[in-house]
Write an enzyme that holds these catalytic residues in place. Structure first.
Site, PDB file in Angstrom:
ATOM      1  N   HIS A 210     -14.530  -0.252   3.337  1.00  0.00           N
ATOM      2  CA  HIS A 210     -13.612  -0.783   3.123  1.00  0.00           C
ATOM      3  C   HIS A 210     -13.977  -1.378   1.446  1.00  0.00           C
ATOM      4  O   HIS A 210     -13.109  -0.661   0.390  1.00  0.00           O
ATOM      5  CB  HIS A 210     -13.101  -1.572   3.112  1.00  0.00           C
ATOM      6  CG  HIS A 210     -11.999  -2.690   3.351  1.00  0.00           C
ATOM      7  ND1 HIS A 210     -11.445  -2.619   3.341  1.00  0.00           N
ATOM      8  CD2 HIS A 210     -12.462  -3.975   2.401  1.00  0.00           C
ATOM      9  CE1 HIS A 210     -10.222  -3.838   2.723  1.00  0.00           C
ATOM     10  NE2 HIS A 210     -10.882  -4.542   2.184  1.00  0.00           N
ATOM     11  N   GLU A 211     -14.453  -1.251   1.080  1.00  0.00           N
ATOM     12  CA  GLU A 211     -15.633  -2.407  -0.479  1.00  0.00           C
ATOM     13  C   GLU A 211     -15.570  -0.732  -1.159  1.00  0.00           C
ATOM     14  O   GLU A 211     -14.765  -0.429  -2.369  1.00  0.00           O
ATOM     15  CB  GLU A 211     -16.335  -3.220  -0.447  1.00  0.00           C
ATOM     16  CG  GLU A 211     -16.226  -4.560   0.190  1.00  0.00           C
ATOM     17  CD  GLU A 211     -15.180  -5.184  -0.019  1.00  0.00           C
ATOM     18  OE1 GLU A 211     -14.585  -4.774  -1.329  1.00  0.00           O
ATOM     19  OE2 GLU A 211     -14.463  -6.107   0.574  1.00  0.00           O
TER      20      GLU A 211
ATOM     21  N   HIS B 134     -11.983   0.386  -2.351  1.00  0.00           N
ATOM     22  CA  HIS B 134     -11.969  -0.156  -3.384  1.00  0.00           C
ATOM     23  C   HIS B 134     -12.147   0.775  -4.500  1.00  0.00           C
ATOM     24  O   HIS B 134     -11.273   0.946  -5.723  1.00  0.00           O
ATOM     25  CB  HIS B 134     -11.931  -1.206  -3.429  1.00  0.00           C
ATOM     26  CG  HIS B 134     -10.735  -2.398  -2.535  1.00  0.00           C
ATOM     27  ND1 HIS B 134      -9.630  -2.122  -2.579  1.00  0.00           N
ATOM     28  CD2 HIS B 134     -11.015  -3.548  -1.500  1.00  0.00           C
ATOM     29  CE1 HIS B 134      -9.125  -2.966  -1.694  1.00  0.00           C
ATOM     30  NE2 HIS B 134     -10.322  -3.851  -0.893  1.00  0.00           N
TER      31      HIS B 134
ATOM     32  N   TYR C 191      -2.906  -4.157  -7.607  1.00  0.00           N
ATOM     33  CA  TYR C 191      -3.753  -4.382  -6.421  1.00  0.00           C
ATOM     34  C   TYR C 191      -2.136  -5.546  -6.523  1.00  0.00           C
ATOM     35  O   TYR C 191      -2.284  -6.791  -6.538  1.00  0.00           O
ATOM     36  CB  TYR C 191      -4.535  -5.512  -7.028  1.00  0.00           C
ATOM     37  CG  TYR C 191      -5.553  -5.936  -5.506  1.00  0.00           C
ATOM     38  CD1 TYR C 191      -5.679  -5.159  -4.437  1.00  0.00           C
ATOM     39  CD2 TYR C 191      -5.986  -7.345  -5.002  1.00  0.00           C
ATOM     40  CE1 TYR C 191      -6.242  -5.335  -3.502  1.00  0.00           C
ATOM     41  CE2 TYR C 191      -6.333  -7.763  -4.286  1.00  0.00           C
ATOM     42  CZ  TYR C 191      -6.622  -6.925  -3.187  1.00  0.00           C
ATOM     43  OH  TYR C 191      -6.998  -7.279  -1.704  1.00  0.00           O
TER      44      TYR C 191
ATOM     45  N   GLU D 210      -5.207  -1.744  -0.152  1.00  0.00           N
ATOM     46  CA  GLU D 210      -5.684  -2.468   0.697  1.00  0.00           C
ATOM     47  C   GLU D 210      -5.578  -1.959   1.945  1.00  0.00           C
ATOM     48  O   GLU D 210      -7.603  -1.483   2.244  1.00  0.00           O
ATOM     49  CB  GLU D 210      -4.775  -3.703   1.551  1.00  0.00           C
ATOM     50  CG  GLU D 210      -5.528  -4.811   0.655  1.00  0.00           C
ATOM     51  CD  GLU D 210      -7.587  -5.361   0.548  1.00  0.00           C
ATOM     52  OE1 GLU D 210      -7.440  -5.059   2.415  1.00  0.00           O
ATOM     53  OE2 GLU D 210      -8.138  -5.396  -0.308  1.00  0.00           O
TER      54      GLU D 210
ATOM     55  N   ASP E 227      -1.521 -14.169  -1.676  1.00  0.00           N
ATOM     56  CA  ASP E 227      -2.674 -13.017  -1.973  1.00  0.00           C
ATOM     57  C   ASP E 227      -2.246 -11.724  -2.291  1.00  0.00           C
ATOM     58  O   ASP E 227      -1.441 -10.581  -1.465  1.00  0.00           O
ATOM     59  CB  ASP E 227      -2.746 -13.009  -0.604  1.00  0.00           C
ATOM     60  CG  ASP E 227      -3.772 -11.530   0.064  1.00  0.00           C
ATOM     61  OD1 ASP E 227      -4.597 -11.080  -0.365  1.00  0.00           O
ATOM     62  OD2 ASP E 227      -3.623 -11.218   1.352  1.00  0.00           O
TER      63      ASP E 227
ATOM     64  N   HIS F  69      -2.711  -7.955   2.292  1.00  0.00           N
ATOM     65  CA  HIS F  69      -3.961  -8.203   3.472  1.00  0.00           C
ATOM     66  C   HIS F  69      -2.672  -8.458   4.740  1.00  0.00           C
ATOM     67  O   HIS F  69      -3.038  -8.319   5.699  1.00  0.00           O
ATOM     68  CB  HIS F  69      -5.118  -9.056   3.194  1.00  0.00           C
ATOM     69  CG  HIS F  69      -6.020  -8.728   2.294  1.00  0.00           C
ATOM     70  ND1 HIS F  69      -5.784  -9.206   1.254  1.00  0.00           N
ATOM     71  CD2 HIS F  69      -7.462  -8.550   2.887  1.00  0.00           C
ATOM     72  CE1 HIS F  69      -7.400  -9.533   0.723  1.00  0.00           C
ATOM     73  NE2 HIS F  69      -7.626  -8.255   1.046  1.00  0.00           N
TER      74      HIS F  69
HETATM   75 ZN   LIG Z   1      -9.556  -4.999  -0.127  1.00  0.00          ZN
END
Ligand SMILES: [Zn+2]
Length: 455
Positions: free
Chosen positions: A178-179, A182, A193, A202, A275, A280
């Site tokens: 996941h990271e 990004h 974002y 995301e 957020d 998310h």
């Molecule tokens: Zn993320």
């Protein structure tokens, strides 16, 4: 936090692409368990509050940090320990080719980082996140009982978790994927974002994170559990994972965590300023579209639907402000013989693929009201004015244009001029931004005139 490296924001990105694995609302919920009298004695609350404080400091550091990019080196990756401090990257413990370390967090980062790099290189022909062989820097043991993982624009960072609710953030391999994803999104489509592009950003990370996980486990789309963050919660927490791509909104339901708030259909899109516009929560919608497409196409998710999603993300049809419909159209266009399956997947989640569709950084996903409140001044009088951007007021076009071309993120300075009026703008996606009158730009003066001078 001066040790946190970063880079300037993308020119079109109004928000720092600081991507954290655990949504801020979940940490805030854990920090407020209701009974305030026991809060300060609760180590989980203390850990979560410390994580939230650190997140704010990281955002502030990113806003100021100079451009630093790790040069390509011989090793594909390197794992450091931050040693429970928050200075990055810390002490080097293992690089690609080294034997296992005695520290399980180091080895988990190595395995997950390698799995993510292998996905991109072996399936999509991408040489690291920048497609130029950049070394992937990972730091484990970040902070004390730190409840998060993130990409800071330069490297990946992982906390150990609080030890009561969250376990180590290196444990699920998809968190590593996941990271790193990004970083790939940042270097390709550059999806802002915020709002719909932010939820897509995301979702890209969950999509390629789950592809890396399924590939490592040798699972087909049909065999896979589609859980993101499986194993991140310690025993006793009523949770299967942090997110469920097949059934958004069902990953957890726990007295301390609350219930998984993700949505899986566009008709349930959550409009919020929290957020970054619910990135998310609303990512559940494109996540489910991917899961449906992958299972419909069959076989390996990475090699079936994953190839199509990667082609869309890296193609010319998707840019910083692409919305769900625009991204859906790009995947249909890239799907070749699977176009019907992909179109059907998006239709099932309520998104109609529409070519050339973009959103303005998610403003369409937020409450469509702009307001300004003038306070301060010697006499201390307050005036307010607001406008519904979806109404038929003749000022709407002018106000929309002024809002869209103003970089509000750069304006949030501390008003210091004595006795000067202070203007607080409340905006879709930006929240509240306060500017002292001497600091108003020409456009903002015009915006104030349009919103206040209506009586
Ligand atoms: Zn993320």
């Amino acid at each position: 936090m001066s040790g946190v490296p970063g880079k300037p924001e993308h020119m079109t990105n109004p928000h720092p692409p600081y991507c954290q694995f655990v949504p801020p609302w979940l940490l805030e919920r854990l920090a407020q368990p209701g009974d305030r009298t026991t809060m300060t004695a609760d180590p989980v609350v203390q850990a979560v509050e410390e994580t939230l404080r650190t997140d704010i400091e990281i955002r502030a550091a990113r806003a100021k940090a100079p451009l630093t990019t790790h040069k390509a080196t011989k090793a594909a990756w390197a794992v450091y320990t931050a040693g429970s401090k928050q200075t990055l990257p810390g002490k080097l413990l293992r690089t690609a080719g080294d034997p296992e370390n005695a520290d399980p967090a180091v080895n988990e980062a190595a395995t997950g980082g390698q799995a993510a790099l292998d996905l991109f290189s072996q399936v999509y022909g991408r040489n690291s996140f920048d497609d130029a062989g950049a070394e992937v820097i990972m730091s484990v043991h970040y902070g004390v009982r730190y409840d998060n993982a993130f990409w800071n624009g330069t490297q990946l960072v992982f906390g150990d978790g609080d030890g009561q609710i969250f376990d180590r953030f290196t444990k699920p391999v998809d968190v590593l994927g996941h990271e790193l994803s990004h970083a790939v999104t940042e270097r390709t489509a550059g999806l802002v974002y915020s709002g719909e592009p932010g939820a897509l950003n995301e979702s890209m990370s969950d999509v390629f994170g789950i592809c890396a996980k399924q590939r490592l486990l040798g699972q087909t789309a049909q065999q896979a559990d589609w859980l993101i963050g499986e194993g991140i919660f310690l025993p006793g927490v009523q949770a299967r994972a942090l997110r469920d791509m097949a059934h958004p909104g069902t990953a957890y339901d726990d007295p301390k965590l609350g219930k998984d708030p993700q949505v899986g259909s566009y008709k349930d899109f959550i409009h919020t300023t929290n957020d970054n516009g619910g990135v998310h929560i609303n990512s559940g919608i494109p996540n489910r579209a991917f899961q449906l497409a992958a299972t419909s196409i069959g076989g390996s998710s990475a090699e079936g639907a994953g190839r199509i999603w990667y082609a869309a993300l890296t193609g010319t049809d998707v840019g910083p402000n692409t919305d769900f419909a625009g991204f859906a159209a790009a995947t249909v266009a890239a799907a070749g013989p699977h176009a019907d399956a992909v179109r059907q997947a998006w239709t099932t989640v309520g998104v109609t693929p529409a070519a050339g569709s973009t959103s303005s950084g998610g403003t369409s996903a937020a409450p469509a009201t702009v307001s300004v409140r003038r306070t301060g001044g010697f006499a201390g009088l307050t005036r307010t004015g607001e406008l519904d951007l979806e109404g038929d007021d003749p000022r709407v076009d002018d106000v929309r244009r002024l809002v869209q071309r103003t970089d509000f993120a750069s304006l949030n300075a501390q008003p210091t001029a004595p006795d000067a009026f202070s203007y607080t703008f409340s905006l879709p996606e930006h929240g509240e931004v306060t500017v002292a009158e001497p600091d108003l730009t020409h456009d903002l003066r015009r915006l104030v005139e349009l919103l206040l001078d209506t009586e």
